[in-house]
Design a protein around this motif. Structure first.
Motif, PDB file in Angstrom:
ATOM      1  N   ARG A 100       0.831  -1.201   0.000  1.00 41.96           N
ATOM      2  CA  ARG A 100       0.000   0.000   0.000  1.00 41.96           C
ATOM      3  C   ARG A 100       0.866   1.251   0.000  1.00 41.96           C
ATOM      4  O   ARG A 100       0.602   2.205  -0.749  1.00 41.96           O
ATOM      5  N   LEU A 101       1.890   1.254   0.817  1.00 40.72           N
ATOM      6  CA  LEU A 101       2.799   2.406   0.867  1.00 40.72           C
ATOM      7  C   LEU A 101       3.531   2.573  -0.467  1.00 40.72           C
ATOM      8  O   LEU A 101       3.713   3.692  -0.950  1.00 40.72           O
ATOM      9  N   GLN A 102       3.936   1.458  -1.051  1.00 41.75           N
ATOM     10  CA  GLN A 102       4.640   1.520  -2.331  1.00 41.75           C
ATOM     11  C   GLN A 102       3.735   2.046  -3.434  1.00 41.75           C
ATOM     12  O   GLN A 102       4.163   2.859  -4.267  1.00 41.75           O
ATOM     13  N   ILE A 103       2.488   1.593  -3.451  1.00 43.41           N
ATOM     14  CA  ILE A 103       1.545   2.047  -4.474  1.00 43.41           C
ATOM     15  C   ILE A 103       1.336   3.550  -4.379  1.00 43.41           C
ATOM     16  O   ILE A 103       1.395   4.274  -5.383  1.00 43.41           O
ATOM     17  N   VAL A 104       1.093   4.044  -3.157  1.00 45.63           N
ATOM     18  CA  VAL A 104       0.871   5.477  -2.954  1.00 45.63           C
ATOM     19  C   VAL A 104       2.110   6.275  -3.335  1.00 45.63           C
ATOM     20  O   VAL A 104       2.023   7.300  -4.035  1.00 45.63           O
ATOM     21  N   ALA A 105       3.288   5.807  -2.909  1.00 45.66           N
ATOM     22  CA  ALA A 105       4.534   6.530  -3.183  1.00 45.66           C
ATOM     23  C   ALA A 105       4.827   6.593  -4.678  1.00 45.66           C
ATOM     24  O   ALA A 105       5.183   7.653  -5.219  1.00 45.66           O
ATOM     25  N   ILE A 106       4.665   5.468  -5.365  1.00 47.11           N
ATOM     26  CA  ILE A 106       4.970   5.426  -6.798  1.00 47.11           C
ATOM     27  C   ILE A 106       3.960   6.243  -7.595  1.00 47.11           C
ATOM     28  O   ILE A 106       4.330   6.969  -8.533  1.00 47.11           O
ATOM     29  N   LEU A 107       2.680   6.154  -7.233  1.00 41.36           N
ATOM     30  CA  LEU A 107       1.670   6.955  -7.925  1.00 41.36           C
ATOM     31  C   LEU A 107       1.932   8.448  -7.743  1.00 41.36           C
ATOM     32  O   LEU A 107       1.801   9.231  -8.696  1.00 41.36           O
ATOM     33  N   CYS A 108       2.304   8.852  -6.541  1.00 39.43           N
ATOM     34  CA  CYS A 108       2.621  10.270  -6.291  1.00 39.43           C
ATOM     35  C   CYS A 108       3.816  10.700  -7.139  1.00 39.43           C
ATOM     36  O   CYS A 108       3.815  11.788  -7.733  1.00 39.43           O
ATOM     37  N   ALA A 109       4.832   9.839  -7.202  1.00 38.37           N
ATOM     38  CA  ALA A 109       6.018  10.149  -8.004  1.00 38.37           C
ATOM     39  C   ALA A 109       5.650  10.264  -9.481  1.00 38.37           C
ATOM     40  O   ALA A 109       6.154  11.141 -10.203  1.00 38.37           O
ATOM     41  N   GLU A 110       4.764   9.392  -9.958  1.00 40.32           N
ATOM     42  CA  GLU A 110       4.345   9.438 -11.356  1.00 40.32           C
ATOM     43  C   GLU A 110       3.582  10.728 -11.660  1.00 40.32           C
ATOM     44  O   GLU A 110       3.794  11.345 -12.717  1.00 40.32           O
ATOM     45  N   LEU A 111       2.708  11.128 -10.759  1.00 34.57           N
ATOM     46  CA  LEU A 111       1.942  12.354 -10.973  1.00 34.57           C
ATOM     47  C   LEU A 111       2.840  13.582 -10.952  1.00 34.57           C
ATOM     48  O   LEU A 111       2.659  14.506 -11.754  1.00 34.57           O
ATOM     49  N   VAL A 112       3.816  13.589 -10.042  1.00 32.27           N
ATOM     50  CA  VAL A 112       4.770  14.704  -9.991  1.00 32.27           C
ATOM     51  C   VAL A 112       5.596  14.740 -11.271  1.00 32.27           C
ATOM     52  O   VAL A 112       5.821  15.806 -11.864  1.00 32.27           O
ATOM     53  N   GLY A 113       6.030  13.557 -11.723  1.00 33.47           N
ATOM     54  CA  GLY A 113       6.808  13.482 -12.963  1.00 33.47           C
ATOM     55  C   GLY A 113       6.000  13.946 -14.162  1.00 33.47           C
ATOM     56  O   GLY A 113       6.508  14.689 -15.012  1.00 33.47           O
ATOM     57  N   LEU A 114       4.728  13.530 -14.224  1.00 36.53           N
ATOM     58  CA  LEU A 114       3.866  13.956 -15.331  1.00 36.53           C
ATOM     59  C   LEU A 114       3.653  15.461 -15.300  1.00 36.53           C
ATOM     60  O   LEU A 114       3.706  16.126 -16.348  1.00 36.53           O
ATOM     61  N   ALA A 115       3.417  16.001 -14.103  1.00 32.02           N
ATOM     62  CA  ALA A 115       3.215  17.451 -13.976  1.00 32.02           C
ATOM     63  C   ALA A 115       4.447  18.209 -14.453  1.00 32.02           C
ATOM     64  O   ALA A 115       4.333  19.248 -15.116  1.00 32.02           O
ATOM     65  N   ALA A 116       5.634  17.692 -14.127  1.00 30.60           N
ATOM     66  CA  ALA A 116       6.877  18.335 -14.555  1.00 30.60           C
ATOM     67  C   ALA A 116       7.014  18.295 -16.077  1.00 30.60           C
ATOM     68  O   ALA A 116       7.429  19.285 -16.704  1.00 30.60           O
ATOM     69  N   VAL A 117       6.663  17.162 -16.667  1.00 27.60           N
ATOM     70  CA  VAL A 117       6.735  17.030 -18.130  1.00 27.60           C
ATOM     71  C   VAL A 117       5.749  17.978 -18.799  1.00 27.60           C
ATOM     72  O   VAL A 117       6.098  18.670 -19.774  1.00 27.60           O
ATOM     73  N   VAL A 118       4.516  18.035 -18.292  1.00 23.09           N
ATOM     74  CA  VAL A 118       3.501  18.925 -18.868  1.00 23.09           C
ATOM     75  C   VAL A 118       3.930  20.379 -18.762  1.00 23.09           C
ATOM     76  O   VAL A 118       3.862  21.138 -19.742  1.00 23.09           O
ATOM     77  N   ALA A 119       4.403  20.780 -17.576  1.00 21.19           N
ATOM     78  CA  ALA A 119       4.815  22.167 -17.378  1.00 21.19           C
ATOM     79  C   ALA A 119       6.005  22.520 -18.270  1.00 21.19           C
ATOM     80  O   ALA A 119       6.013  23.572 -18.930  1.00 21.19           O
ATOM     81  N   GLY A 120       6.995  21.637 -18.299  1.00 21.70           N
ATOM     82  CA  GLY A 120       8.178  21.900 -19.121  1.00 21.70           C
ATOM     83  C   GLY A 120       7.856  21.963 -20.598  1.00 21.70           C
ATOM     84  O   GLY A 120       8.373  22.810 -21.336  1.00 21.70           O
ATOM     85  N   THR A 121       6.976  21.064 -21.044  1.00 16.83           N
ATOM     86  CA  THR A 121       6.600  21.020 -22.460  1.00 16.83           C
ATOM     87  C   THR A 121       5.799  22.253 -22.875  1.00 16.83           C
ATOM     88  O   THR A 121       6.091  22.889 -23.903  1.00 16.83           O
ATOM     89  N   MET A 122       4.795  22.609 -22.081  1.00 15.59           N
ATOM     90  CA  MET A 122       3.900  23.700 -22.451  1.00 15.59           C
ATOM     91  C   MET A 122       4.554  25.073 -22.292  1.00 15.59           C
ATOM     92  O   MET A 122       4.264  25.999 -23.049  1.00 15.59           O
ATOM     93  N   LEU A 123       5.449  25.216 -21.317  1.00 17.62           N
ATOM     94  CA  LEU A 123       6.088  26.511 -21.084  1.00 17.62           C
ATOM     95  C   LEU A 123       7.383  26.688 -21.873  1.00 17.62           C
ATOM     96  O   LEU A 123       7.721  27.809 -22.260  1.00 17.62           O
ATOM     97  N   GLY A 124       8.079  25.564 -22.102  1.00 19.49           N
ATOM     98  CA  GLY A 124       9.392  25.663 -22.737  1.00 19.49           C
ATOM     99  C   GLY A 124       9.420  25.390 -24.224  1.00 19.49           C
ATOM    100  O   GLY A 124      10.364  25.767 -24.914  1.00 19.49           O
ATOM    101  N   LEU A 125       8.398  24.698 -24.728  1.00 18.01           N
ATOM    102  CA  LEU A 125       8.365  24.341 -26.143  1.00 18.01           C
ATOM    103  C   LEU A 125       7.121  24.959 -26.783  1.00 18.01           C
ATOM    104  O   LEU A 125       6.033  24.855 -26.243  1.00 18.01           O
TER     105      LEU A 125
END
Length: 234
Positions: A100-125
């Motif tokens: 349960r802890l691993q699922i929550v931690a990995i999902l949070c990391a994935e969402l943070v990573g996706l948010a970073a990709v979206v922000a970098g793509t939309m603002l930088g490209l």
């Protein structure tokens, strides 16, 4: 009447959507078993976590402001994402504290990573061409990671000389799915969809070869081998 390349591509994409749906829904019997037994047994959440990130990246890739005219990529990965969330929710309910802890931690990391990709793509490209390149490379990377998940079970098959825990229909669906989306990518060259699904088809072919070679497992002695879940997603 001769169909245009775009029309053929749409037809192939629709077929790819159907094949991908069967691929996404194939783990359902496993989760019915988990609910019935109220235990995840020796199944792991990692394939579904990998598939979740894969679907998220391909949905973003297929949006009009990143890669235009990719509605079929968005549609099937949206369905896939919905199913992965259901699988993870069931897994979360019937597993222990560790997972349960691993699922929550990995999902949070994935969402943070996706948010970073979206922000970098939309603002930088500022062009769809540059966004397609960056997001396509990332989506391909996560797709390859997802397809690489079965490597451990393939090694187990070779070691035990038994394909008992290598699902035949899932491997066939994965192979056909990879071939279909590779054709889709070739009709209007999309190297990112082509590379990810080409590798997926190759890995699925290896699984089918192992199924043929080790279709008759040796007699069991002692403890029954651990059950391992295999889950491929485009």
């Amino acid at each position: 009447m001769v169909m245009s390349v775009n029309s053929i591509r749409i037809v192939v994409g629709i077929i790819g959507n159907v094949l991908s749906f069967f691929l996404f829904i194939s783990p359902a019997p496993t989760f019915i078993r988990i609910v019935k037994n109220k235990s995840v047994e020796e199944f792991h959440p990692y394939p579904y976590l990998a598939s979740t990130m894969n679907c998220l990246m391909w949905i973003f890739y297929g949006l009009p402001f990143v890669h235009p005219n990719s509605v079929l990529v968005v549609s099937i990965n949206s369905v896939g994402l919905f199913l992965q969330i259901i699988y993870l929710l069931i897994f979360f309910i019937y597993t222990g504290k560790k997972y349960r802890l691993q699922i929550v931690a990995i999902l949070c990391a994935e969402l943070v990573g996706l948010a970073a990709v979206v922000a970098g793509t939309m603002l930088g490209l500022h062009t769809t061409a540059s966004r397609t390149t960056v997001v396509g490379v990332l989506a391909t990377f996560f797709g390859i990671c997802m397809y690489a998940a079965p490597l451990s079970i393939m090694w187990k098959v070779i070691k035990t000389k038994s394909a008992e825990f290598l699902p035949k229909w899932l491997s066939i669906a994965c192979f056909l799915n990879g071939i279909c989306w590779s054709i889709y990518a070739l009709l209007k060259l999309d190297p990112y969809i082509l590379i990810g699904n080409g590798i997926g088809a190759a890995l699925a072919l290896l699984q089918l070869i192992l199924l043929v070679i080790y279709r008759n497992p040796p007699p069991k002695e002692g403890k029954k081998p651990s059950t391992v879940e295999l889950n491929n997603v485009v």
